[in-house]
Enzyme design. Structure first.
Site, short mmCIF file in Angstrom:
data_model
loop_
_atom_site.label_atom_id
_atom_site.label_comp_id
_atom_site.label_asym_id
_atom_site.label_seq_id
_atom_site.Cartn_x
_atom_site.Cartn_y
_atom_site.Cartn_z
N ARG A 111 -9.00 5.28 -4.22
CA ARG A 111 -7.80 6.00 -4.70
C ARG A 111 -8.06 7.53 -5.15
O ARG A 111 -7.30 8.37 -4.85
CB ARG A 111 -7.23 5.27 -6.09
N ASN B 224 -2.46 11.49 -12.59
CA ASN B 224 -3.87 11.41 -12.53
C ASN B 224 -4.42 11.15 -14.07
O ASN B 224 -5.39 10.36 -14.09
CB ASN B 224 -4.36 12.69 -11.96
N HIS C 122 -5.70 10.31 -3.70
CA HIS C 122 -5.18 11.37 -4.46
C HIS C 122 -5.21 12.83 -4.36
O HIS C 122 -4.78 13.88 -4.53
CB HIS C 122 -5.23 11.09 -6.03
#
Length: 331
Positions: free
Chosen positions: A72, A104, A76
């Site tokens: 992830r 985030n 991101h």
């Protein structure tokens, strides 16, 4: 016979050599654009990939969830101003950290693992391997560490000297997104709808906080398996602010193994996040979900291919950016 009438005849091997040299000269004069390459560190840091792999295996063995977190983290990073490790930068006088973006903050994790890997790589090859490449390699090795696919990585990314905090909200998907929004977000990054479905399959591992799925499990209008919703309510109270950070596995069946159960869960209306279930809800992606639920090998190969494509999003190459000494600060 006069000199004017004579022709200079060179041996054929000499004339051929002249043509080869001339051709090489012409090629050398054409600007060479830097590109990602699977052999990028073969000469400059031949032990880089082994060092990273060992460190990632150790981190995942200590905490199985870390595999999902590292995949992830790479995702991101790539979706905000490209795969440039901008997500790793801390706040400073010149940097507004992406870590503080709503998508985030208190959600993305694994920064300390990347910092540790960077330290180990710097000890053997100072100033050579970028943080952006470490993120890409870590994601691949994290997948392998929990039984997922591997893929051939293209390397040579460089690190940004800027942050994309202002872009994060617009470029990152959220747990509330509908199908059209997800398709659009991925399309703007050069990823197809099928790529999006395959990459969503990374939710076969990892966990989510109660605050991200509370609405789904308590909304009577949501298409969700009743037994699944009841199970998830046990550790996710209905009231906002109560148990917000309680965790639940994204895949209730095999939460620590990278497999295709995520897609089987969606067909049974057991997707934990709303943004998961929308990819099997009578829309254009239902067929891909069904295919992946029946063929683990197809899912694995498509996931690997999509990860390679994602890693190609707007990398910094050549002399652009820098190679950070520490991943959380610019040089």
């Amino acid at each position: 016979m006069g000199l004017a009438s004579r022709r200079l005849r060179l041996p054929s091997c000499v004339s051929h050599a002249f043509l080869v040299v001339a051709g090489l000269f012409i090629l050398a004069s054409i600007p060479c654009e830097a590109q990602l390459s699977s052999s990028f560190y073969d000469n400059t840091c031949p032990n880089a990939l082994t060092t990273i792999r060992t460190a990632i295996r150790t981190a995942v063995s200590r905490e199985r969830r870390m595999a999902a977190s590292l995949i992830r983290l790479h995702f991101h990073d790539c979706f905000v101003q490209g795969c440039d490790a901008s997500i790793l930068l801390d706040d400073s006088a010149t940097i507004q950290s992406e870590k503080n973006a709503p998508n985030n903050n208190n959600s993305v994790r694994g920064y300390e693992v990347i910092d540790n890997v960077k330290s180990q790589v710097e000890s053997i090859c100072p100033g050579v391997v970028s943080c952006a490449d470490i993120l890409a390699v870590a994601a691949r090795d994290a997948s392998v560490a929990v039984g997922g696919p591997t893929w051939t990585l293209k390397l040579g990314r460089r690190d940004s000297t800027t942050s994309g905090l202002s872009q994060a909200a617009a470029n990152l998907p959220t747990f509330r997104d509908g199908l059209d929004r997800l398709i659009s977000l991925f399309s703007t990054k050069g990823l197809s709808t099928r790529d999006m479905v395959a990459l969503s399959g990374s939710h076969t591992i990892g966990q989510a906080r109660c605050i991200t799925f509370r609405d789904r499990i308590y909304d009577n209008g949501t298409i969700i398996d009743a037994g699944f919703a009841s199970t998830r309510r046990r550790r996710c109270p209905v009231d906002n602010g109560s148990g917000d950070d309680n965790l639940a596995a994204l895949d209730l069946v095999t939460p620590n193994s990278f497999d295709n159960n995520y897609f089987k869960n969606l067909i049974q209306r057991k997707g934990l996040l709303q943004s998961d279930q929308v990819i099997f809800n009578g829309g254009s992606t239902d067929s891909s979900v069904t295919e992946y639920s029946k063929s683990p090998s197809t899912f694995s190969s498509d996931f690997a291919a999509a990860m390679v494509k994602m890693g190609d999003i707007e990398p910094l190459l050549g002399s652009a950016g820098e190679i950070r000494k520490y991943c959380n600060v610019i040089n």
